[in-house]
Design an enzyme around this catalytic site. Sequence first.
Site, PDB file in Angstrom:
ATOM      1  N   GLU A  88       0.836  -1.204   0.000  1.00 32.87           N
ATOM      2  CA  GLU A  88       0.000   0.000   0.000  1.00 32.87           C
ATOM      3  C   GLU A  88       0.872   1.256   0.000  1.00 32.87           C
ATOM      4  OE1 GLU A  88      -3.035  -0.240  -0.558  1.00 32.87           O
ATOM      5  OE2 GLU A  88      -3.380  -2.364  -0.112  1.00 32.87           O
ATOM      6  N   CYS A 120      -7.417  -2.458   8.062  1.00 30.84           N
ATOM      7  CA  CYS A 120      -6.035  -2.406   7.556  1.00 30.84           C
ATOM      8  C   CYS A 120      -5.615  -0.963   7.305  1.00 30.84           C
ATOM      9  CB  CYS A 120      -5.906  -3.251   6.290  1.00 30.84           C
ATOM     10  SG  CYS A 120      -6.146  -5.010   6.637  1.00 30.84           S
ATOM     11  N   HIS A 140      -1.010  -6.131   1.579  1.00 27.71           N
ATOM     12  CA  HIS A 140      -2.213  -6.961   1.459  1.00 27.71           C
ATOM     13  C   HIS A 140      -1.888  -8.216   0.646  1.00 27.71           C
ATOM     14  CE1 HIS A 140      -5.392  -3.821   2.582  1.00 27.71           C
ATOM     15  NE2 HIS A 140      -5.753  -4.925   3.210  1.00 27.71           N
TER      16      HIS A 140
HETATM   17  N1  PCA Z   1      -7.878  -7.537   6.168  1.00 29.50           N
HETATM   18  C1  PCA Z   1      -8.820  -6.496   6.511  1.00 29.50           C
HETATM   19  C2  PCA Z   1      -8.760  -6.378   8.011  1.00 29.50           C
HETATM   20  C3  PCA Z   1      -8.048  -7.600   8.487  1.00 29.50           C
HETATM   21  C4  PCA Z   1      -7.458  -8.183   7.270  1.00 29.50           C
HETATM   22  O1  PCA Z   1      -6.677  -9.156   7.239  1.00 29.50           O
HETATM   23  C5  PCA Z   1      -8.625  -5.195   5.745  1.00 29.50           C
HETATM   24  O2  PCA Z   1      -8.150  -5.248   4.592  1.00 29.50           O
HETATM   25  O3  PCA Z   1      -8.949  -4.129   6.250  1.00 29.50           O
END
Ligand code: PCA
Length: 205
Positions: A79, A142, A166
């Site tokens: 990100e 996240c 992610h």
């Molecule tokens: N993904 C979520 C919250 C916890 C996770 O593993 C997110 O992308 O916000």
Amino acid sequence: MKTVIVTGFEPFGEDTLNPTEKILAQIPSFLFNAKVIKLTLPVVYEEAFNTLQPLIDEYQPEAIILLGLAGGRTHISIERIAMNMNHSDAPDNKGNILKFKKIISDGEDGIFTNYPLETLMDRIHQAKLPVVISNTAGGYICNDIMYRTLHYLQNKNFKSYAGFVHVPYLPEQVLTKNQPSMALKPMIDTVLLLINELVNPIEPT
Ligand code: PCA
């Protein structure tokens, strides 16, 4: 010795497993001359960061690597930016649904990761790992923890690298859903590479 904190999340929503917990289980506690602190966080707004924060204070780590699942994505994604906004239809694991809610009332609208993205992406692609840069971490937990972490480091004037990665679903999570998935191995390899690059940076050639 240098320290790195790597976090994952517990399962949330309809998913009964979170690949990030499996990644954490496979990362050694010492490597590349660094101590690796591994932590699984609750999928709850603010609480996730509040669980992490004492460890940031205690270790003032060289780097913080925050991991989360983004079901439906095809690639591992680093990100670029966290936005100062919680906004999602999905309840967190305590049932909170937040919309149009600033994370820090007087905080900046967005904070970029301080990872050296260009260098990292070069190294990652040299290693033939399927990783892209993402321009949104979403509006859920996240993004919340990424924003709070970067904001905290700035306020404290800590120099730790911090960013969010992610990962897609694992194959076992999509047996009956028409969704993309990725094996665990490239996810682990990406995290290992990130740890090495952030702790022992090599000058770009
Ligand atoms: N993904 C979520 C919250 C916890 C996770 O593993 C997110 O992308 O916000």
